[in-house]
Design a protein around this motif. Structure first.
Motif, short mmCIF file in Angstrom:
data_model
loop_
_atom_site.label_atom_id
_atom_site.label_comp_id
_atom_site.label_asym_id
_atom_site.label_seq_id
_atom_site.Cartn_x
_atom_site.Cartn_y
_atom_site.Cartn_z
N ILE A 1 55.17 84.98 34.35
CA ILE A 1 55.50 86.16 35.16
C ILE A 1 56.74 86.78 34.52
CG2 ILE A 1 56.27 87.00 37.41
CD1 ILE A 1 54.68 84.73 38.69
N PRO A 2 56.68 88.09 34.16
CA PRO A 2 57.80 88.73 33.45
C PRO A 2 59.14 88.51 34.15
CG PRO A 2 55.95 90.24 33.64
CD PRO A 2 55.62 89.03 34.47
N ILE A 3 60.17 88.37 33.33
CA ILE A 3 61.52 88.14 33.85
C ILE A 3 62.33 89.42 33.64
CG2 ILE A 3 63.62 86.78 33.62
CD1 ILE A 3 61.89 84.50 32.50
N PRO A 4 62.81 90.04 34.72
CA PRO A 4 63.66 91.24 34.56
C PRO A 4 65.06 90.83 34.09
CG PRO A 4 63.39 90.71 36.89
CD PRO A 4 62.53 89.74 36.11
N ALA A 5 65.84 91.81 33.67
CA ALA A 5 67.18 91.53 33.16
C ALA A 5 68.04 90.84 34.22
CB ALA A 5 67.85 92.82 32.70
N GLU A 6 67.93 91.26 35.45
CA GLU A 6 68.71 90.67 36.55
C GLU A 6 67.75 90.26 37.66
OE1 GLU A 6 71.99 90.11 36.56
OE2 GLU A 6 72.22 91.03 34.59
N GLY A 7 67.02 89.19 37.45
CA GLY A 7 66.09 88.74 38.47
C GLY A 7 65.37 87.48 38.02
N TYR A 8 64.26 87.22 38.67
CA TYR A 8 63.54 85.98 38.42
C TYR A 8 62.10 86.23 38.01
CZ TYR A 8 67.49 84.13 41.00
OH TYR A 8 68.77 83.83 41.41
N GLY A 9 61.60 85.33 37.19
CA GLY A 9 60.21 85.32 36.79
C GLY A 9 59.75 83.87 36.78
N GLU A 10 58.75 83.59 35.96
CA GLU A 10 58.23 82.23 35.92
C GLU A 10 57.87 81.85 34.49
OE1 GLU A 10 55.36 80.22 38.98
OE2 GLU A 10 54.17 81.28 37.47
N ILE A 11 58.13 80.57 34.16
CA ILE A 11 57.75 80.06 32.85
C ILE A 11 56.86 78.84 33.02
CG2 ILE A 11 59.83 80.87 31.68
CD1 ILE A 11 60.82 77.91 31.75
N MET A 12 56.08 78.56 31.99
CA MET A 12 55.24 77.37 31.96
C MET A 12 55.73 76.51 30.79
SD MET A 12 51.10 76.96 31.60
CE MET A 12 51.01 78.02 30.19
N VAL A 13 56.02 75.24 31.11
CA VAL A 13 56.51 74.29 30.12
C VAL A 13 55.55 73.12 30.07
CG1 VAL A 13 58.43 72.80 29.46
CG2 VAL A 13 58.89 74.98 30.56
#
Length: 178
Positions: A118-130
């Protein structure tokens, strides 16, 4: 003797049915009680399988052979022991070694490579998969550099703060001369 064989066969079948239906409940209730006598080959699965085979072999040998009771008991015990060993070596031991854990700690994340889902904005939250072991895990992420990051971008986890992975775009270096 026929009653003994039928009882062993019935006991094994009942054990198998009970194990399938409520095995986890019984296992968690009795967890650790029998650790003192913990021999690998005295696994309940192996013992129940051997008792079942003993009963089945005894019934078959009584019905379809002309042997007396003594040799039938001996052959049934040998068959049960042989099948118990096969069950232990072919099923119990390999399954014991196949248990893997997909557990991890958030403190294991720094240094891991992931991909933004899920895209990460400059000042906010997104999601990554590891990727952890054989599985993947999803984590809330924020940009370490305060730059927007698009979905599909490879990132490296720099730090973890309050359960949020701080990530930066992963840059591969190629052909670097030292």
């Amino acid at each position: 003797m026929q009653t003994l064989y039928l009882g062993c066969l019935a006991l094994g079948v009942i054990f198998a049915i009970v194990s399938v239906l409520v095995g986890d409940l019984i296992g968690s209730a009795l967890d650790g009680i029998f650790d003192i006598v913990s021999f690998d080959f005295l696994n309940p699965t192996v013992l129940a399988g051997a008792v079942t085979v003993f009963g089945g072999a005894g019934i078959l040998l009584t019905r379809y052979s002309t042997l007396d009771d003594g040799p039938i008991v001996a052959l049934s015990l040998l068959t049960a022991a042989f099948m118990g060993v096969l069950l232990f070596l072919g099923f119990v031991k390999p399954m014991d070694k196949s248990q893997t854990s997909n557990g991890f700690s958030m403190q294991d994340l720094p240094g891991m490579i992931g991909e933004i889902t899920i895209p990460i904005p400059a000042e906010g939250y997104g999601e990554i998969m590891v990727k952890f072991g054989a599985g993947n895990s999803l984590h809330t992420a924020s940009s370490f550099d305060h730059r927007p990051l698009l979905a599909g971008t490879k990132v490296v986890v720099i730090d973890v703060n309050d359960g949020v992975a701080l990530v930066s775009e992963f840059e591969e270096r190629r052909g670097v001369d030292i």
